[in-house]
Design an enzyme around this catalytic site. Structure first.
Site, short mmCIF file in Angstrom:
data_model
loop_
_atom_site.label_atom_id
_atom_site.label_comp_id
_atom_site.label_asym_id
_atom_site.label_seq_id
_atom_site.Cartn_x
_atom_site.Cartn_y
_atom_site.Cartn_z
N ASP A 44 30.96 -26.38 -42.05
CA ASP A 44 30.89 -25.68 -40.77
C ASP A 44 32.00 -26.09 -39.81
O ASP A 44 32.74 -27.05 -40.07
CB ASP A 44 29.51 -25.89 -40.11
CG ASP A 44 29.03 -27.33 -40.19
OD1 ASP A 44 29.87 -28.24 -40.35
OD2 ASP A 44 27.81 -27.55 -40.08
N GLU B 246 20.03 -23.40 -38.52
CA GLU B 246 18.98 -23.92 -37.65
C GLU B 246 17.61 -23.38 -38.10
O GLU B 246 17.54 -22.41 -38.88
CB GLU B 246 19.26 -23.50 -36.21
CG GLU B 246 20.62 -23.96 -35.66
CD GLU B 246 20.63 -25.44 -35.25
OE1 GLU B 246 19.89 -26.25 -35.82
OE2 GLU B 246 21.42 -25.77 -34.34
N ASN C 7 16.05 -31.67 -36.63
CA ASN C 7 15.17 -30.49 -36.68
C ASN C 7 15.12 -29.88 -38.08
O ASN C 7 14.59 -28.78 -38.26
CB ASN C 7 15.62 -29.44 -35.66
CG ASN C 7 17.01 -28.87 -35.96
OD1 ASN C 7 17.64 -29.27 -36.93
ND2 ASN C 7 17.47 -27.96 -35.13
N HIS D 171 17.74 -28.97 -39.91
CA HIS D 171 18.82 -28.04 -40.27
C HIS D 171 19.72 -28.64 -41.35
O HIS D 171 19.82 -29.86 -41.50
CB HIS D 171 19.62 -27.56 -39.05
CG HIS D 171 20.56 -28.54 -38.44
ND1 HIS D 171 21.04 -28.42 -37.15
CD2 HIS D 171 21.17 -29.65 -38.92
CE1 HIS D 171 21.88 -29.39 -36.88
NE2 HIS D 171 21.97 -30.16 -37.94
P1 PGA Z 1 24.51 -36.45 -38.00
O1 PGA Z 1 24.28 -34.90 -38.15
O2 PGA Z 1 25.02 -36.93 -39.29
O3 PGA Z 1 25.53 -36.58 -36.89
O4 PGA Z 1 23.19 -37.03 -37.64
C1 PGA Z 1 23.67 -34.42 -39.30
C2 PGA Z 1 23.40 -32.96 -39.15
O5 PGA Z 1 23.17 -32.50 -38.01
O6 PGA Z 1 23.39 -32.25 -40.16
#
Ligand code: PGA
Length: 236
Positions: free
Chosen positions: A63, A136, A129, A131
């Site tokens: 992404d 999301e 959450n 995702h």
């Molecule tokens: P993070 O993000 O590694 O910064 O916790 C993971 C994600 O949101 O997929």
């Protein structure tokens, strides 16, 4: 799903390195899918220091924020260049262009790139959450690469990297869930207590679009690497 609980993110990274090394040696690892965020940093540190050679491997990232150019310090292109690519060049490294004039075309082109370079091994993190990528809660399991809206909790979570929450982009280009599931093998990492609930839901809930990571149960080759903190809520 194969689950491995490790002491901390360094132990997780060592396992990740081993899986990538095996994949390079056995299957030549033509294409690897890469993620950004805090989670893969320990893995990228080990990859940078390793003697692994990615000059015949293509990378595709999950992404990119809409509106940030590749040289913006918070863009995911910049993250990848500084954490990995400058020290460890790949044959070709794709990250979506978040400032493309035609974002829908950029998404369609990116999906085509993945079709032409099927991902052998996908590195994933998980949001608090649930995702995966920027898919999301509520994202369709049939989704492909597209522009997505970030939910307030993701904007809040990612604001730690920006001077203020107002600077966090509200949209991103993200590989879809269907796109991610096409990978031959998936390794998902999670560290820290703030991921414990998402990990519990991913492993113990029914499959639901409300928790995108639950769909990984349908994939035939997923390894889940979590530290003790992220495993605290699991029924054992
Ligand atoms: P993070 O993000 O590694 O910064 O916790 C993971 C994600 O949101 O997929």
């Amino acid at each position: 799903m194969k689950m491995i609980i490790v002491k901390d993110d360094l132990e997780g990274a060592k396992l990740g390195l081993k899986i990538i090394k095996e994949s390079l040696e056995k299957d030549a690892l033509k294409t690897i899918g890469l993620a950004t965020g805090s989670t893969p940093v320990s893995l990228y540190n080990l990859l940078r220091e390793s003697d692994l050679d990615f000059s015949n491997t293509v990378s595709v990232n999950l992404d990119e924020y809409v509106g940030l150019s590749g040289d913006h310090p918070q863009s995911y292109r910049y993250f990848m260049e500084t954490h990995l690519f400058e020290a460890k060049p790949f044959k070709k490294s794709y990250v979506p262009n978040g400032i493309a004039d035609d974002l829908n075309k950029e998404c369609a082109d990116y999906e085509k790139i993945i079709e032409e370079n099927p991902v052998n091994l996908q590195v994933l993190g998980i949001g608090a959450n649930g995702h995966i990528g920027f898919n999301e809660p509520g994202a369709s399991f049939d989704s492909v690469t597209r522009v997505v809206d970030l939910v307030p909790e993701t904007i809040e979570a990612n604001s730690r990297f920006f001077k203020s929450i107002h600077e966090v982009p509200k949209k991103a280009i993200s590989m879809g869930i269907k796109t991610i599931l096409k990978s031959d093998k998936i390794v998902i990492f999670a560290y820290g207590t703030n991921k414990a609930s998402a990990i519990k839901k991913m492993l113990e809930n029914d499959i639901t679009e409300e928790v995108p990571a639950t769909i990984l149960k349908k994939h035939s080759d997923v390894t889940v690497i979590v530290d003790e903190d992220a495993a605290t809520l699991l029924n054992q």
